[in-house]
Design an enzyme around this catalytic site. Structure first.
Site, PDB file in Angstrom:
ATOM      1  N   HIS A 308       1.041  -1.171  -0.058  1.00 32.74           N
ATOM      2  CA  HIS A 308       0.125  -0.067  -0.059  1.00 32.74           C
ATOM      3  C   HIS A 308       0.994   1.139   0.000  1.00 32.74           C
ATOM      4  O   HIS A 308       1.896   1.263   0.635  1.00 32.74           O
ATOM      5  CB  HIS A 308      -0.973   0.039   1.084  1.00 32.74           C
ATOM      6  CG  HIS A 308      -1.949   0.832   1.104  1.00 32.74           C
ATOM      7  ND1 HIS A 308      -1.950   2.236   1.266  1.00 32.74           N
ATOM      8  CD2 HIS A 308      -3.261   0.804   0.891  1.00 32.74           C
ATOM      9  CE1 HIS A 308      -3.041   2.751   1.143  1.00 32.74           C
ATOM     10  NE2 HIS A 308      -4.190   1.747   0.750  1.00 32.74           N
ATOM     11  N   ASP A 365      -7.972  -5.239  -0.028  1.00 38.76           N
ATOM     12  CA  ASP A 365      -8.473  -6.154  -1.129  1.00 38.76           C
ATOM     13  C   ASP A 365      -8.011  -7.662  -0.830  1.00 38.76           C
ATOM     14  O   ASP A 365      -8.468  -8.481  -1.502  1.00 38.76           O
ATOM     15  CB  ASP A 365      -8.010  -5.626  -2.400  1.00 38.76           C
ATOM     16  CG  ASP A 365      -8.388  -4.094  -2.714  1.00 38.76           C
ATOM     17  OD1 ASP A 365      -7.491  -3.268  -2.796  1.00 38.76           O
ATOM     18  OD2 ASP A 365      -9.596  -4.204  -2.997  1.00 38.76           O
TER      19      ASP A 365
HETATM   20  C1  SDX Z   1      -6.114   0.168  -2.607  1.00 36.85           C
HETATM   21  O1  SDX Z   1      -4.554   4.657  -1.850  1.00 36.85           O
HETATM   22  C2  SDX Z   1      -5.425   4.035  -1.326  1.00 36.85           C
HETATM   23  O2  SDX Z   1      -5.847   4.448  -0.288  1.00 36.85           O
HETATM   24  C3  SDX Z   1      -6.072   2.870  -2.025  1.00 36.85           C
HETATM   25  C4  SDX Z   1      -6.874   1.818  -1.187  1.00 36.85           C
HETATM   26  C5  SDX Z   1      -8.256   2.611  -1.042  1.00 36.85           C
HETATM   27  O3  SDX Z   1      -8.933   2.109  -0.115  1.00 36.85           O
HETATM   28  O4  SDX Z   1      -8.609   3.470  -1.777  1.00 36.85           O
HETATM   29  O5  SDX Z   1      -6.485   1.489  -0.022  1.00 36.85           O
HETATM   30  C6  SDX Z   1      -7.545   0.631  -2.171  1.00 36.85           C
HETATM   31  O6  SDX Z   1      -6.225   0.440  -4.172  1.00 36.85           O
HETATM   32  C7  SDX Z   1      -5.427  -0.642  -2.163  1.00 36.85           C
HETATM   33  C8  SDX Z   1      -4.266  -1.400  -2.869  1.00 36.85           C
HETATM   34  C9  SDX Z   1      -4.874  -2.375  -3.870  1.00 36.85           C
HETATM   35  N1  SDX Z   1      -3.719  -2.625  -4.765  1.00 36.85           N
HETATM   36  C10 SDX Z   1      -3.204  -4.097  -4.744  1.00 36.85           C
HETATM   37  O7  SDX Z   1      -3.317  -4.814  -3.976  1.00 36.85           O
HETATM   38  C11 SDX Z   1      -2.032  -4.083  -5.745  1.00 36.85           C
HETATM   39  C12 SDX Z   1      -0.749  -4.838  -5.420  1.00 36.85           C
HETATM   40  N2  SDX Z   1      -0.035  -3.645  -4.539  1.00 36.85           N
HETATM   41  C13 SDX Z   1       0.853  -2.874  -5.365  1.00 36.85           C
HETATM   42  O8  SDX Z   1       0.761  -2.935  -6.623  1.00 36.85           O
HETATM   43  C14 SDX Z   1       1.647  -1.861  -4.607  1.00 36.85           C
HETATM   44  O9  SDX Z   1       1.584  -2.056  -3.387  1.00 36.85           O
HETATM   45  C15 SDX Z   1       0.585  -0.728  -4.548  1.00 36.85           C
HETATM   46  C16 SDX Z   1       0.197  -0.202  -5.995  1.00 36.85           C
HETATM   47  C17 SDX Z   1      -0.582  -0.725  -3.767  1.00 36.85           C
HETATM   48  C18 SDX Z   1       1.407   0.525  -4.026  1.00 36.85           C
HETATM   49  O10 SDX Z   1       2.486   0.898  -4.842  1.00 36.85           O
HETATM   50  P1  SDX Z   1       3.505   1.740  -4.496  1.00 36.85           P
HETATM   51  O11 SDX Z   1       3.372   2.724  -3.277  1.00 36.85           O
HETATM   52  O12 SDX Z   1       3.763   2.804  -5.763  1.00 36.85           O
HETATM   53  O13 SDX Z   1       4.737   0.611  -4.321  1.00 36.85           O
HETATM   54  P2  SDX Z   1       5.873   0.349  -5.335  1.00 36.85           P
HETATM   55  O14 SDX Z   1       4.987  -0.181  -6.558  1.00 36.85           O
HETATM   56  O15 SDX Z   1       6.786   1.598  -5.670  1.00 36.85           O
HETATM   57  O16 SDX Z   1       6.432  -0.738  -4.712  1.00 36.85           O
HETATM   58  C19 SDX Z   1       7.814  -0.579  -3.542  1.00 36.85           C
HETATM   59  C20 SDX Z   1       8.369  -2.089  -3.859  1.00 36.85           C
HETATM   60  C21 SDX Z   1       8.926  -2.469  -5.181  1.00 36.85           C
HETATM   61  O17 SDX Z   1       9.821  -3.231  -5.153  1.00 36.85           O
HETATM   62  P3  SDX Z   1      11.301  -2.628  -5.266  1.00 36.85           P
HETATM   63  O18 SDX Z   1      11.545  -1.985  -6.674  1.00 36.85           O
HETATM   64  O19 SDX Z   1      11.614  -1.727  -4.125  1.00 36.85           O
HETATM   65  O20 SDX Z   1      12.367  -3.838  -5.290  1.00 36.85           O
HETATM   66  O21 SDX Z   1       7.544  -2.877  -3.178  1.00 36.85           O
HETATM   67  C22 SDX Z   1       7.570  -4.143  -4.318  1.00 36.85           C
HETATM   68  C23 SDX Z   1       7.669  -3.234  -5.706  1.00 36.85           C
HETATM   69  O22 SDX Z   1       7.967  -4.043  -6.542  1.00 36.85           O
HETATM   70  N3  SDX Z   1       5.838  -4.138  -4.089  1.00 36.85           N
HETATM   71  C24 SDX Z   1       5.511  -5.672  -4.117  1.00 36.85           C
HETATM   72  C25 SDX Z   1       4.049  -5.444  -4.080  1.00 36.85           C
HETATM   73  N4  SDX Z   1       3.625  -4.163  -4.106  1.00 36.85           N
HETATM   74  C26 SDX Z   1       4.809  -3.487  -3.823  1.00 36.85           C
HETATM   75  N5  SDX Z   1       6.209  -6.836  -4.606  1.00 36.85           N
HETATM   76  C27 SDX Z   1       5.392  -7.795  -4.724  1.00 36.85           C
HETATM   77  N6  SDX Z   1       3.791  -7.711  -4.553  1.00 36.85           N
HETATM   78  C28 SDX Z   1       3.155  -6.630  -4.357  1.00 36.85           C
HETATM   79  N7  SDX Z   1       1.933  -6.359  -4.163  1.00 36.85           N
END
Ligand code: SDX
Length: 431
Positions: A308, A365
């Protein structure tokens, strides 16, 4: 004593005031940066460090895993409140009195139906049209049936806010049910004004001619919980979109319709669908989750429902909904292999340095889809449920923009990286 932030730039020492929120959050007020610095702007792709507004609706402390609607902890609302009562709180700022609740509930019941001519709009969609596309279009179209509520003059639209917000909150549910019924060639169910919000929705979704669907107290409670937990969440992607659109003067229906479109994406509200697809795939491959976690760690897969932008601890909603899942499945005498896999994934990931170092925990989620499956909500309607739940937050944020007499149109700047000035070449001379 007020605090200032100093920036040294272009041989100038610039001072900016620091804004402090009611929970002690600090922001550097850079509204004069461009003029004070001779043209310099901030750059914060994804706005992870940028506050777009001051808001009174929701507070999140991502490190502490805190979520409060208008100051009330989500845990207390989940335990004691209902979706309609929480919607009133999110929209109006206070928990309703008995009279206020009765009037609000009556407005929602009154507005549950949709214009008969609107039903014909649904007929134009292919049967496999995605319900989020239909929802976004139909919510925007609500303005066509009550143009006096959607004048795009915020002062006039605010005069009719109670009626317009009741229409948006009540009819988003009906539109979802109609889209579901029509996609399956089933007769549309009319709203039953004797039923409460969630019970009425489930009736409109699942009743058949001469075979009315009556939600059990456990299923109705689960539906309330799912919607309540999604009611608002600060300046997430879709809510920020609602504010962006509202800032142009657009009406409530156009603004919330844009929020629905933003929510659709798999990184946001579409994640609950992606979680089920992920769990199903793991189950079908006979994987206990460990192979998938390795794929996620190597960047070949994303553990959907994990991570998140704000929560760097457990999403408090995930804890609540995980418990709700167990209780609902127990009450229905159901088991779900996907819940077993979800539990194993969560346990494994929460021991794994890759996830711990990146502070990746289950978000709302991760479990919500399992609960919706148990209720009988089809997979392609999961994000629609999220949209129904988030409608109070979108309405409250639209109202904050519309009611702010100093509100300015949102118009971020950019850093241009394209070609510098060059002369036009006629097509004959191009190679
Ligand atoms: C919602 O914003 C809100 O409030 C949203 C929400 C709401 O109520 O409105 O809470 C609802 O949207 C919840 C989130 C639902 N999405 C998911 O579950 C999709 C999976 N999660 C990710 O795609 C990600 O964690 C996000 C999109 C939620 C957050 O993305 P960020 O903050 O931009 O983080 P990032 O993509 O920069 O990741 C940071 C690191 C990366 O690794 P490195 O490059 O540092 O090596 O963490 C890794 C990412 O690869 N990473 C994950 C991961 N999420 C981040 N690796 C594996 N699985 C994951 N889910």
């Amino acid at each position: 004593m007020s605090e200032n932030a100093s920036i040294k730039l272009n041989d100038r020492n610039l001072e900016f005031p620091v804004i402090v929120g009611s929970e002690g959050e600090k922001a550097i007020d850079l509204r004069t940066l461009r003029s004070d610095s001779g043209g310099c702007i901030t750059f914060d792709e994804g706005y992870g460090n940028t506050g777009s507004c001051v808001s009174n609706v929701t507070f999140i402390d991502g490190d502490a895993g805190i979520l409060r609607y208008r100051g009330y902890p989500i845990e207390q609302l989940a335990q004691h409140s209902s979706f309609v009562e929480t919607a009133y709180l999110v929209i109006h700022g206070e928990l309703p009195t008995v009279e206020q609740y009765a009037a609000f509930s009556a407005r929602l019941r009154e507005q549950a139906g949709i214009h008969e001519r609107m039903l014909h709009l649904f007929e134009g969609y292919p049967r496999d049209a995605h319900p989020m596309a239909i929802l976004s279009a139909m919510v925007n179209s609500l303005a066509c049936y009550d143009p006096h509520l959607a004048t795009n003059d915020h002062n006039r639209d605010l005069e009719n806010f109670e009626e317009a917000s009741a229409i948006a909150l009540s009819k988003v549910r009906t539109i979802a049910a109609v889209a579901y019924r029509m996609s399956r060639g089933l007769p549309v169910n009319y709203s039953n004004k004797d039923l409460k919000y969630c019970e009425n929705f489930l009736h409109m979704m699942f009743s058949d001619p001469f075979s009315p669907y009556t939600a059990s107290p456990e299923v109705a409670r689960a539906m309330n919980l799912i919607l309540l937990l999604h009611a608002d969440h600060e300046q997430n992607c879709s809510t920020s979109t609602v504010r962006m659109v509202a800032s142009s003067g657009a009406n409530l229906f156009a603004s919330t319709s844009a929020g629905i479109s933003a929510l659709w994406g798999p990184l946001h509200g579409g994640a609950n669908v992606a979680v089920i697809g992920m769990l199903r795939s793991i189950h079908e491959q006979g994987d206990d989750g460990s192979r998938f976690i390795e794929a996620a760690k190597s960047g070949k897969a994303r553990l959907m429902g994990f991570g998140h932008r704000v929560y760097k601890n457990f999403d408090p909603r995930a804890k609540i909904i995980a418990q709700g899942c167990e209780e609902l499945l127990d009450s229905l005498g159901l088991t779900d292999p996907l819940l077993d896999i979800a539990r194993r994934l969560a346990e494994a990931a929460l021991d794994d340095p890759y996830f711990l170092e990146r502070k990746l925990y289950p978000n709302v989620d991760f479990y919500s889809g399992i609960m919706m499956r148990a209720i009988g909500i089809p997979l392609n309607m999961f994000t629609v449920m999220f949209a129904i739940g988030r409608m109070p937050g979108w309405i409250a944020n639209w109202h904050e923009v519309a009611a702010d007499q100093n509100s300015r149109i949102y118009r971020p700047r950019q850093i241009y990286q394209g070609p510098v000035k060059r002369e036009y070449v006629s097509i004959k001379e191009r190679t």
